[in-house]
Design an enzyme around this catalytic site. Structure first.
Site, PDB file in Angstrom:
ATOM      1  N   GLU A   1       1.050  -1.092  -0.291  1.00 33.57           N
ATOM      2  CA  GLU A   1       0.067  -0.051   0.092  1.00 33.57           C
ATOM      3  C   GLU A   1       0.898   1.033  -0.018  1.00 33.57           C
ATOM      4  O   GLU A   1       1.931   1.374   0.594  1.00 33.57           O
ATOM      5  CB  GLU A   1      -0.901  -0.184   1.205  1.00 33.57           C
ATOM      6  CG  GLU A   1      -1.958   0.891   1.176  1.00 33.57           C
ATOM      7  CD  GLU A   1      -3.024   0.840   2.245  1.00 33.57           C
ATOM      8  OE1 GLU A   1      -3.278  -0.355   2.591  1.00 33.57           O
ATOM      9  OE2 GLU A   1      -3.335   1.866   3.108  1.00 33.57           O
TER      10      GLU A   1
ATOM     11  N   ASP B   1       0.183   5.388   0.402  1.00 30.80           N
ATOM     12  CA  ASP B   1      -0.921   6.286   1.148  1.00 30.80           C
ATOM     13  C   ASP B   1      -0.738   7.725   1.163  1.00 30.80           C
ATOM     14  O   ASP B   1       0.294   8.207   1.490  1.00 30.80           O
ATOM     15  CB  ASP B   1      -0.912   5.885   2.611  1.00 30.80           C
ATOM     16  CG  ASP B   1      -1.779   4.330   2.750  1.00 30.80           C
ATOM     17  OD1 ASP B   1      -2.102   4.028   1.891  1.00 30.80           O
ATOM     18  OD2 ASP B   1      -1.441   4.215   4.102  1.00 30.80           O
TER      19      ASP B   1
ATOM     20  N   GLU C   1      -3.259  10.210   2.836  1.00 31.99           N
ATOM     21  CA  GLU C   1      -4.442  10.413   3.705  1.00 31.99           C
ATOM     22  C   GLU C   1      -4.537  11.818   4.164  1.00 31.99           C
ATOM     23  O   GLU C   1      -3.498  12.480   4.767  1.00 31.99           O
ATOM     24  CB  GLU C   1      -4.650   9.384   4.874  1.00 31.99           C
ATOM     25  CG  GLU C   1      -4.430   8.060   4.220  1.00 31.99           C
ATOM     26  CD  GLU C   1      -4.693   6.809   5.287  1.00 31.99           C
ATOM     27  OE1 GLU C   1      -5.546   6.194   5.354  1.00 31.99           O
ATOM     28  OE2 GLU C   1      -4.055   7.293   6.466  1.00 31.99           O
TER      29      GLU C   1
ATOM     30  N   HIS D   1      -1.080  12.808   5.841  1.00 32.40           N
ATOM     31  CA  HIS D   1      -0.426  11.528   6.245  1.00 32.40           C
ATOM     32  C   HIS D   1       0.050  10.801   5.096  1.00 32.40           C
ATOM     33  O   HIS D   1      -0.712  10.268   4.348  1.00 32.40           O
ATOM     34  CB  HIS D   1      -1.385  10.922   7.234  1.00 32.40           C
ATOM     35  CG  HIS D   1      -1.135   9.465   7.642  1.00 32.40           C
ATOM     36  ND1 HIS D   1      -0.608   9.410   9.105  1.00 32.40           N
ATOM     37  CD2 HIS D   1      -1.168   8.368   7.285  1.00 32.40           C
ATOM     38  CE1 HIS D   1      -0.160   8.239   9.358  1.00 32.40           C
ATOM     39  NE2 HIS D   1      -0.401   7.373   8.155  1.00 32.40           N
ATOM     40  N   THR D   2       1.121  10.384   5.144  1.00 33.98           N
ATOM     41  CA  THR D   2       1.840   9.392   4.209  1.00 33.98           C
ATOM     42  C   THR D   2       2.412   8.196   4.786  1.00 33.98           C
ATOM     43  O   THR D   2       2.708   7.997   5.933  1.00 33.98           O
ATOM     44  CB  THR D   2       2.808  10.129   3.344  1.00 33.98           C
ATOM     45  OG1 THR D   2       4.329  10.288   4.043  1.00 33.98           O
ATOM     46  CG2 THR D   2       2.479  11.422   2.449  1.00 33.98           C
ATOM     47  N   ASN D   3       2.352   7.010   4.004  1.00 32.09           N
ATOM     48  CA  ASN D   3       3.006   5.767   4.600  1.00 32.09           C
ATOM     49  C   ASN D   3       3.067   4.871   3.497  1.00 32.09           C
ATOM     50  O   ASN D   3       2.435   4.827   2.394  1.00 32.09           O
ATOM     51  CB  ASN D   3       1.807   5.029   5.594  1.00 32.09           C
ATOM     52  CG  ASN D   3       2.533   4.352   6.520  1.00 32.09           C
ATOM     53  OD1 ASN D   3       3.506   4.064   6.426  1.00 32.09           O
ATOM     54  ND2 ASN D   3       1.853   3.640   7.652  1.00 32.09           N
TER      55      ASN D   3
ATOM     56  N   ASP E   1     -12.261   8.306  15.680  1.00 25.05           N
ATOM     57  CA  ASP E   1     -11.746   7.735  16.952  1.00 25.05           C
ATOM     58  C   ASP E   1      -9.979   7.870  17.027  1.00 25.05           C
ATOM     59  O   ASP E   1      -9.525   7.576  18.090  1.00 25.05           O
ATOM     60  CB  ASP E   1     -11.946   6.109  16.937  1.00 25.05           C
ATOM     61  CG  ASP E   1     -11.555   5.470  15.555  1.00 25.05           C
ATOM     62  OD1 ASP E   1     -11.424   6.071  14.673  1.00 25.05           O
ATOM     63  OD2 ASP E   1     -11.216   4.278  15.591  1.00 25.05           O
ATOM     64  N   TRP E   2      -9.548   8.531  15.912  1.00 26.01           N
ATOM     65  CA  TRP E   2      -8.236   8.594  15.859  1.00 26.01           C
ATOM     66  C   TRP E   2      -7.662   9.667  14.934  1.00 26.01           C
ATOM     67  O   TRP E   2      -6.782  10.225  15.225  1.00 26.01           O
ATOM     68  CB  TRP E   2      -7.221   7.350  15.322  1.00 26.01           C
ATOM     69  CG  TRP E   2      -7.760   6.945  13.682  1.00 26.01           C
ATOM     70  CD1 TRP E   2      -8.851   6.188  13.454  1.00 26.01           C
ATOM     71  CD2 TRP E   2      -7.000   7.287  12.843  1.00 26.01           C
ATOM     72  NE1 TRP E   2      -8.571   6.163  12.073  1.00 26.01           N
ATOM     73  CE2 TRP E   2      -7.489   6.835  11.694  1.00 26.01           C
ATOM     74  CE3 TRP E   2      -5.984   8.116  12.351  1.00 26.01           C
ATOM     75  CZ2 TRP E   2      -7.227   7.007  10.445  1.00 26.01           C
ATOM     76  CZ3 TRP E   2      -5.637   8.414  11.178  1.00 26.01           C
ATOM     77  CH2 TRP E   2      -6.339   7.936   9.989  1.00 26.01           C
TER      78      TRP E   2
ATOM     79  N   GLY F   1      -5.815  12.622  17.716  1.00 24.40           N
ATOM     80  CA  GLY F   1      -5.555  11.363  18.108  1.00 24.40           C
ATOM     81  C   GLY F   1      -6.881  10.885  18.864  1.00 24.40           C
ATOM     82  O   GLY F   1      -7.100   9.946  19.621  1.00 24.40           O
TER      83      GLY F   1
ATOM     84  N   ARG G   1      10.195   5.023  19.676  1.00 27.49           N
ATOM     85  CA  ARG G   1       9.207   4.214  19.170  1.00 27.49           C
ATOM     86  C   ARG G   1      10.307   2.950  18.773  1.00 27.49           C
ATOM     87  O   ARG G   1       9.940   1.775  18.614  1.00 27.49           O
ATOM     88  CB  ARG G   1       8.720   4.876  17.813  1.00 27.49           C
ATOM     89  CG  ARG G   1       7.781   3.832  16.997  1.00 27.49           C
ATOM     90  CD  ARG G   1       7.080   4.779  15.958  1.00 27.49           C
ATOM     91  NE  ARG G   1       6.348   3.585  15.097  1.00 27.49           N
ATOM     92  CZ  ARG G   1       5.815   4.212  13.783  1.00 27.49           C
ATOM     93  NH1 ARG G   1       5.769   5.532  13.544  1.00 27.49           N
ATOM     94  NH2 ARG G   1       5.108   3.382  13.178  1.00 27.49           N
TER      95      ARG G   1
END
Length: 290
Positions: free
Chosen positions: A103, A105, A107, A120-122, A196-197, A201, A276
């Site tokens: 995928e 992304d 978004e 938002h990229t991924n 919800d996110w 958040g 993280r």
């Protein structure tokens, strides 16, 4: 003198807008996509040149390309829902099928009135993502159409806005970093509720008194070899053509533009989120970004 400069600037912006529209004017939503969900909330307009997606308290909506593609360049003009869009997500992405899917992304996470969208990229490969980078755009994406592009070739993935590269994800498979190279993907776009996110958040919820929320798409552009099914793509890259996307990278100007976007407009980068990754940042983060 000031009026002359302003006039020249306005003419330049108009020329840029016309050029952006012209570069991807060949696509047609009637020919290239299927509306997949939304019970009438998705509508193809202007003889196939445009498409709108709407979201209300009952449902969102979405569409996907009729064909699969293994590598290509994918462009679309988008104008996002204006005003208080908190809780909503508008998407433009590529995705394969199956649990171990690939995928790529784009978004767009809505926000409260007066606050900018978060982009938002991924990148997912073999079902694993965790490669998020987020940006705030240098313009209001709900005020006018802007061009969003994904270049995907065997060497790299490039995310672009108005032909300005904002992120590059290189193929580092030789270093053990998964990269999507074998699974054909469809173009998928949607508008849906994710309160919800999506906004702070999940702390800011969707205000349904503002519904319906509507996003507009125009002039979809696809440059790649289409596949009739997920299993019919062969090697993907057409060795008999010489389309620029097949080897597209960044020249010095492109690298400078990426640096500008990331220095001025990036708000999150997984590569710098050391808490993280207590065992060390991912391999691809230790190498050149370009």
């Amino acid at each position: 003198m000031g009026n002359v400069s302003k006039t020249h600037r306005n003419l330049a912006l108009l020329c840029i807008s016309m050029a952006l529209a012209a570069t991807i004017a060949a696509g047609n939503f009637n020919r290239d996509v299927d509306i997949t969900w939304g019970d009438g909330r998705a509508k193809i307009v202007d003889g196939g040149r445009g498409l709108s997606l709407s979201l209300d308290q009952y449902s969102g909506s979405g569409f996907q390309s009729k064909n699969y593609y293994l590598f290509g360049r994918f462009d679309v003009l988008m104008k996002l829902a204006p005003g208080n869009s908190a809780g909503t997500v508008t998407t433009f992405f590529l995705a394969s099928e199956g649990p171990s899917h690939d995928e790529i992304d784009f978004e767009f996470l809505g926000n409260s009135s007066g606050e900018p969208y978060t982009v938002h990229t991924n990148v997912y490969s073999q079902g694993k993502g965790d490669k998020e980078q987020q940006f705030r755009l240098w313009f209001d994406p709900s005020a006018a159409f802007h061009k969003y592009s994904i270049v995907w070739n065997p060497h790299r993935i490039i995310f672009m806005v108005d032909d300005i590269p904002m992120r590059v994800f290189n193929n580092e498979a030789a270093s053990g970093v998964p990269f999507p190279t074998s699974k054909p993907m469809r173009i998928i776009c949607s508008l849906w509720n994710a309160d919800d996110w999506a906004t702070q958040g999940g702390r800011v919820k969707t205000d349904w008194s503002k519904a319906p929320f509507t996003a507009h798409y125009r002039n979809i552009g696809i440059s790649g070899r289409p596949c009739g099914s997920a299993a019919a793509c062969g090697s993907g890259v057409d060795t008999f053509s010489n389309e620029a996307w097949q080897t597209q990278g960044l020249d010095a100007s492109g690298r400078n533009r990426v640096r500008w976007v990331q220095q001025k407009h990036m708000i999150y980068n997984y590569c710098t989120d050391r808490p993280r990754f207590p065992q060390g940042i991912p391999v691809e983060c230790r190498r050149s970004r370009f």
